[in-house]
Scaffold this motif. Structure first.
Motif, PDB file in Angstrom:
ATOM      1  N   MET A  64      29.843  14.923  41.338  1.00  0.00           N
ATOM      2  CA  MET A  64      29.684  16.079  42.303  1.00  0.00           C
ATOM      3  C   MET A  64      30.999  16.507  43.066  1.00  0.00           C
ATOM      4  O   MET A  64      31.328  17.775  43.192  1.00  0.00           O
ATOM      5  CB  MET A  64      28.741  15.793  43.365  1.00  0.00           C
ATOM      6  CG  MET A  64      27.375  15.581  42.839  1.00  0.00           C
ATOM      7  SD  MET A  64      26.613  16.911  42.442  1.00  0.00           S
ATOM      8  CE  MET A  64      26.184  17.573  44.099  1.00  0.00           C
ATOM      9  N   TYR A  65      32.066  15.409  43.465  1.00  0.00           N
ATOM     10  CA  TYR A  65      33.274  15.840  44.031  1.00  0.00           C
ATOM     11  C   TYR A  65      34.223  16.382  42.794  1.00  0.00           C
ATOM     12  O   TYR A  65      34.799  17.347  43.381  1.00  0.00           O
ATOM     13  CB  TYR A  65      33.656  14.574  44.472  1.00  0.00           C
ATOM     14  CG  TYR A  65      35.074  14.785  45.253  1.00  0.00           C
ATOM     15  CD1 TYR A  65      35.142  15.235  46.608  1.00  0.00           C
ATOM     16  CD2 TYR A  65      36.241  14.248  44.438  1.00  0.00           C
ATOM     17  CE1 TYR A  65      36.530  15.171  47.090  1.00  0.00           C
ATOM     18  CE2 TYR A  65      37.549  14.459  45.041  1.00  0.00           C
ATOM     19  CZ  TYR A  65      37.554  14.922  46.265  1.00  0.00           C
ATOM     20  OH  TYR A  65      38.656  15.079  46.816  1.00  0.00           O
ATOM     21  N   LEU A  66      34.233  16.048  41.851  1.00  0.00           N
ATOM     22  CA  LEU A  66      35.078  16.566  40.814  1.00  0.00           C
ATOM     23  C   LEU A  66      34.545  18.061  40.515  1.00  0.00           C
ATOM     24  O   LEU A  66      35.501  18.873  40.221  1.00  0.00           O
ATOM     25  CB  LEU A  66      35.094  15.814  39.635  1.00  0.00           C
ATOM     26  CG  LEU A  66      35.695  14.535  39.763  1.00  0.00           C
ATOM     27  CD1 LEU A  66      35.836  13.784  38.519  1.00  0.00           C
ATOM     28  CD2 LEU A  66      37.162  14.888  40.033  1.00  0.00           C
ATOM     29  N   HIS A  67      33.276  18.299  40.580  1.00  0.00           N
ATOM     30  CA  HIS A  67      32.702  19.551  40.373  1.00  0.00           C
ATOM     31  C   HIS A  67      32.862  20.425  41.440  1.00  0.00           C
ATOM     32  O   HIS A  67      33.331  21.715  41.027  1.00  0.00           O
ATOM     33  CB  HIS A  67      31.136  19.623  39.979  1.00  0.00           C
ATOM     34  CG  HIS A  67      30.490  20.856  39.896  1.00  0.00           C
ATOM     35  ND1 HIS A  67      31.002  21.380  38.492  1.00  0.00           N
ATOM     36  CD2 HIS A  67      29.675  21.614  40.623  1.00  0.00           C
ATOM     37  CE1 HIS A  67      30.184  22.624  38.540  1.00  0.00           C
ATOM     38  NE2 HIS A  67      29.432  22.796  39.770  1.00  0.00           N
ATOM     39  N   ILE A  68      33.035  20.244  42.762  1.00  0.00           N
ATOM     40  CA  ILE A  68      33.155  21.063  43.725  1.00  0.00           C
ATOM     41  C   ILE A  68      34.850  21.278  43.947  1.00  0.00           C
ATOM     42  O   ILE A  68      35.206  22.418  44.134  1.00  0.00           O
ATOM     43  CB  ILE A  68      32.713  20.369  45.109  1.00  0.00           C
ATOM     44  CG1 ILE A  68      31.184  20.350  44.813  1.00  0.00           C
ATOM     45  CG2 ILE A  68      33.123  21.119  46.533  1.00  0.00           C
ATOM     46  CD1 ILE A  68      30.925  19.549  46.074  1.00  0.00           C
ATOM     47  N   PHE A  69      35.577  20.338  43.622  1.00  0.00           N
ATOM     48  CA  PHE A  69      37.194  20.483  43.943  1.00  0.00           C
ATOM     49  C   PHE A  69      37.739  20.601  42.540  1.00  0.00           C
ATOM     50  O   PHE A  69      38.412  20.444  41.810  1.00  0.00           O
ATOM     51  CB  PHE A  69      37.733  19.524  44.649  1.00  0.00           C
ATOM     52  CG  PHE A  69      37.203  19.458  46.142  1.00  0.00           C
ATOM     53  CD1 PHE A  69      37.431  20.306  47.110  1.00  0.00           C
ATOM     54  CD2 PHE A  69      36.312  18.650  46.438  1.00  0.00           C
ATOM     55  CE1 PHE A  69      37.110  20.350  48.424  1.00  0.00           C
ATOM     56  CE2 PHE A  69      35.788  18.623  47.814  1.00  0.00           C
ATOM     57  CZ  PHE A  69      36.052  19.435  48.756  1.00  0.00           C
TER      58      PHE A  69
END
Length: 69
Positions: A64-69
């Motif tokens: 999720m973190y990699l998808h958002i940023f």
């Protein structure tokens, strides 16, 4: 990290499901299995399930973190 630990990390939930499926089989194939042994196995299985859940949560958070940023 050894190959065995890497395999467990990648397939922990599948291994957990395999162990969970083993409980009814133990009862069928070993009818005289002491209740204490079964309860010990079930308690260990609950602990393994919690560890697998936390591991999967970390992987989801990273994705999720990699998808958002």
């Amino acid at each position: 990290m050894s190959n065995f630990l890497r395999f467990i990390s990648r397939h922990g939930v599948r291994l957990y499901a395999l162990l969970a499926a083993a409980i009814p089989l133990l009862l069928i194939y070993i009818p005289d299995l002491p209740a204490e042994a079964l309860l010990t196995f079930a308690a260990a299985l609950f602990g393994a399930g919690e560890a697998a859940q936390r591991h999967e949560d970390v992987k989801t958070d990273k994705a999720m973190y990699l998808h958002i940023f």
